[in-house]
Design a protein around this motif. Structure first.
Motif, PDB file in Angstrom:
ATOM      1  N   THR A  52      39.438  45.446  28.572  1.00 42.78           N
ATOM      2  CA  THR A  52      40.689  45.154  29.276  1.00 42.78           C
ATOM      3  C   THR A  52      40.491  45.154  30.787  1.00 42.78           C
ATOM      4  O   THR A  52      40.938  44.232  31.494  1.00 42.78           O
ATOM      5  CB  THR A  52      41.765  46.179  28.895  1.00 42.78           C
ATOM      6  OG1 THR A  52      42.022  46.099  27.495  1.00 42.78           O
ATOM      7  CG2 THR A  52      43.060  45.916  29.658  1.00 42.78           C
ATOM      8  N   THR A 106      38.319  42.164  31.899  1.00 44.18           N
ATOM      9  CA  THR A 106      39.061  40.913  31.778  1.00 44.18           C
ATOM     10  C   THR A 106      40.016  40.734  32.955  1.00 44.18           C
ATOM     11  O   THR A 106      40.163  39.632  33.503  1.00 44.18           O
ATOM     12  CB  THR A 106      39.839  40.868  30.450  1.00 44.18           C
ATOM     13  OG1 THR A 106      38.928  40.968  29.364  1.00 44.18           O
ATOM     14  CG2 THR A 106      40.612  39.570  30.317  1.00 44.18           C
ATOM     15  N   ARG A 107      40.679  41.823  33.344  1.00 44.25           N
ATOM     16  CA  ARG A 107      41.541  41.754  34.527  1.00 44.25           C
ATOM     17  C   ARG A 107      40.748  41.312  35.752  1.00 44.25           C
ATOM     18  O   ARG A 107      41.203  40.472  36.546  1.00 44.25           O
ATOM     19  CB  ARG A 107      42.172  43.119  34.790  1.00 44.25           C
ATOM     20  CG  ARG A 107      43.256  43.523  33.814  1.00 44.25           C
ATOM     21  CD  ARG A 107      43.656  44.963  34.049  1.00 44.25           C
ATOM     22  NE  ARG A 107      44.698  45.394  33.129  1.00 44.25           N
ATOM     23  CZ  ARG A 107      44.988  46.663  32.874  1.00 44.25           C
ATOM     24  NH1 ARG A 107      44.308  47.628  33.469  1.00 44.25           N
ATOM     25  NH2 ARG A 107      45.954  46.972  32.030  1.00 44.25           N
ATOM     26  N   ARG A 157      39.581  37.499  35.523  1.00 51.22           N
ATOM     27  CA  ARG A 157      40.718  36.596  35.724  1.00 51.22           C
ATOM     28  C   ARG A 157      41.158  36.586  37.181  1.00 51.22           C
ATOM     29  O   ARG A 157      41.496  35.543  37.737  1.00 51.22           O
ATOM     30  CB  ARG A 157      41.877  37.011  34.820  1.00 51.22           C
ATOM     31  CG  ARG A 157      41.643  36.708  33.344  1.00 51.22           C
ATOM     32  CD  ARG A 157      42.808  37.180  32.501  1.00 51.22           C
ATOM     33  NE  ARG A 157      42.619  36.838  31.092  1.00 51.22           N
ATOM     34  CZ  ARG A 157      43.427  37.231  30.116  1.00 51.22           C
ATOM     35  NH1 ARG A 157      44.486  37.989  30.387  1.00 51.22           N
ATOM     36  NH2 ARG A 157      43.187  36.867  28.869  1.00 51.22           N
ATOM     37  N   TRP A 158      41.147  37.755  37.793  1.00 47.83           N
ATOM     38  CA  TRP A 158      41.567  37.871  39.198  1.00 47.83           C
ATOM     39  C   TRP A 158      40.617  37.102  40.106  1.00 47.83           C
ATOM     40  O   TRP A 158      41.041  36.492  41.104  1.00 47.83           O
ATOM     41  CB  TRP A 158      41.609  39.351  39.567  1.00 47.83           C
ATOM     42  CG  TRP A 158      42.183  39.674  40.910  1.00 47.83           C
ATOM     43  CD1 TRP A 158      43.503  39.831  41.230  1.00 47.83           C
ATOM     44  CD2 TRP A 158      41.448  39.903  42.127  1.00 47.83           C
ATOM     45  NE1 TRP A 158      43.641  40.147  42.565  1.00 47.83           N
ATOM     46  CE2 TRP A 158      42.399  40.191  43.128  1.00 47.83           C
ATOM     47  CE3 TRP A 158      40.107  39.903  42.440  1.00 47.83           C
ATOM     48  CZ2 TRP A 158      42.025  40.480  44.439  1.00 47.83           C
ATOM     49  CZ3 TRP A 158      39.719  40.176  43.756  1.00 47.83           C
ATOM     50  CH2 TRP A 158      40.679  40.461  44.733  1.00 47.83           C
ATOM     51  N   VAL A 185      42.364  46.371  40.969  1.00 45.26           N
ATOM     52  CA  VAL A 185      42.525  45.208  40.087  1.00 45.26           C
ATOM     53  C   VAL A 185      42.204  45.590  38.649  1.00 45.26           C
ATOM     54  O   VAL A 185      42.931  45.234  37.713  1.00 45.26           O
ATOM     55  CB  VAL A 185      41.619  44.054  40.558  1.00 45.26           C
ATOM     56  CG1 VAL A 185      41.553  42.954  39.502  1.00 45.26           C
ATOM     57  CG2 VAL A 185      42.130  43.487  41.875  1.00 45.26           C
ATOM     58  N   HIS A 188      44.976  48.039  36.893  1.00 45.04           N
ATOM     59  CA  HIS A 188      46.379  47.671  36.724  1.00 45.04           C
ATOM     60  C   HIS A 188      46.549  46.277  36.135  1.00 45.04           C
ATOM     61  O   HIS A 188      45.679  45.424  36.261  1.00 45.04           O
ATOM     62  CB  HIS A 188      47.109  47.756  38.073  1.00 45.04           C
ATOM     63  CG  HIS A 188      47.280  49.161  38.539  1.00 45.04           C
ATOM     64  ND1 HIS A 188      46.257  49.875  39.119  1.00 45.04           N
ATOM     65  CD2 HIS A 188      48.332  50.001  38.477  1.00 45.04           C
ATOM     66  CE1 HIS A 188      46.684  51.093  39.407  1.00 45.04           C
ATOM     67  NE2 HIS A 188      47.926  51.191  39.025  1.00 45.04           N
ATOM     68  N   SER A 189      47.704  46.084  35.526  1.00 45.86           N
ATOM     69  CA  SER A 189      48.018  44.802  34.907  1.00 45.86           C
ATOM     70  C   SER A 189      48.084  43.709  35.956  1.00 45.86           C
ATOM     71  O   SER A 189      48.302  43.958  37.149  1.00 45.86           O
ATOM     72  CB  SER A 189      49.356  44.879  34.162  1.00 45.86           C
ATOM     73  OG  SER A 189      49.307  45.855  33.153  1.00 45.86           O
ATOM     74  N   GLU A 190      47.921  42.482  35.519  1.00 48.90           N
ATOM     75  CA  GLU A 190      47.985  41.345  36.422  1.00 48.90           C
ATOM     76  C   GLU A 190      49.378  41.241  37.042  1.00 48.90           C
ATOM     77  O   GLU A 190      50.377  41.608  36.427  1.00 48.90           O
ATOM     78  CB  GLU A 190      47.681  40.056  35.668  1.00 48.90           C
ATOM     79  CG  GLU A 190      46.274  39.988  35.123  1.00 48.90           C
ATOM     80  CD  GLU A 190      46.044  38.725  34.329  1.00 48.90           C
ATOM     81  OE1 GLU A 190      45.813  37.685  34.952  1.00 48.90           O
ATOM     82  OE2 GLU A 190      46.111  38.788  33.096  1.00 48.90           O
TER      83      GLU A 190
END
Length: 270
Positions: free
Chosen positions: A219, A222-223, A226-227, A253, A256-258
């Motif tokens: 998780t 992946t954040r 993507r960021w 980053v 925390h969630s997008e």
């Protein structure tokens, strides 16, 4: 033109109207451009535009940055740093190192990851070629298994390049050469041809994950990946001149969630 930056966390009140007004007033004392970034929400606007700043919904624990560009940017940075050190939790500033940053990373939930990790950082003069850079990464990350990790990096590059279009390379593998996730960050003084169709690389982020992976690690990573796709996000890293700035942004980053993106756009700075 001189550019300076101040990065900070918002306290319990977030960024109330009276603070926004005070910051706008400070802007008027200098002949510089001030841009306010809420990195947690992926938005930015001119600091002098108070209503726009308030519309960013700046809340407690949000990671923010003020970029100052102008002939008096260094003086403005010192003045703003003094103010923000009293009203917010200061992470980094262009004109001096924050020796308390590591304590902040270890204790504040804005940077807290639910798993152990290893951080490494070096501002490097540059490499002769991509293979030299990958060898250096492998030696730093797994000194006892350098050859094995280098082979894994090279195999990953054969599958598809890890260079991104925005001057960042993200060599990443899963390997039993490490017991915990390792994140090594290397700004390069000289851009490096990553042997791809992308622009030469100015920042290398090496990522080595242990096997087997757990959900929390996946998780967080992946954040991060993507960021990094967003050019504006990457520019924040390329403009960072201090280790604590880079580390704080990347940890935040991953932790925390997008930011909310549906039907919302970043405010322009025009």
């Amino acid at each position: 033109m001189i550019t300076t930056r101040i990065t900070f966390l918002l306290k319990d009140e977030g960024l109330p109207g009276w603070q926004v007004s005070a910051l706008k007033q400070l802007c008027g004392y200098f002949r510089s451009i001030f841009v306010f970034y809420n990195l947690s929400r992926g938005k930015h606007t001119r600091l002098s535009q108070s209503l726009n700043v308030l519309s960013l919904k700046n809340s407690a624990g949000h990671l923010c940055q003020i970029a100052i560009e102008g002939l008096d940017a260094e003086l403005a940075c010192m003045v703003f740093t003094e103010y923000l050190s009293e009203q917010t939790i200061l992470l980094s500033t262009s004109h001096r190192k924050n020796h308390a940053a590591e304590q902040l990373f270890a204790s504040h939930p804005a940077f807290s990851l639910p798993f152990a990790y290893r951080w490494d950082y070096e501002c490097h003069a540059g490499f002769a070629d991509k293979l030299s850079a990958l060898h250096y990464l492998a030696a730093r990350i797994a000194p006892g298994q350098t050859r094995k990790l280098l082979e894994q990096f090279c195999l990953r590059e054969k599958i598809s390049t890890t260079a991104l279009p925005n001057r960042v390379a993200l060599p990443h593998v899963m390997s039993d050469a490490v017991a915990t996730p390792v994140l090594m960050v290397m700004p390069l003084a000289q851009p490096l041809d990553w042997q791809s169709a992308c622009a030469p690389v100015s920042l290398v982020i090496g990522l080595v994950l242990p096997q087997p992976l757990n959900r929390e690690v996946v998780t967080a990573m992946t954040r991060l990946t993507r960021w990094l796709i967003d050019d504006l996000n990457v520019q924040l890293l390329l403009d960072a001149k201090r280790e604590e700035t880079l580390k704080g942004i990347l940890l935040h980053v991953m932790a925390h969630s997008e930011p909310e993106t549906s039907s919302e756009q970043s405010l322009t700075t025009d």
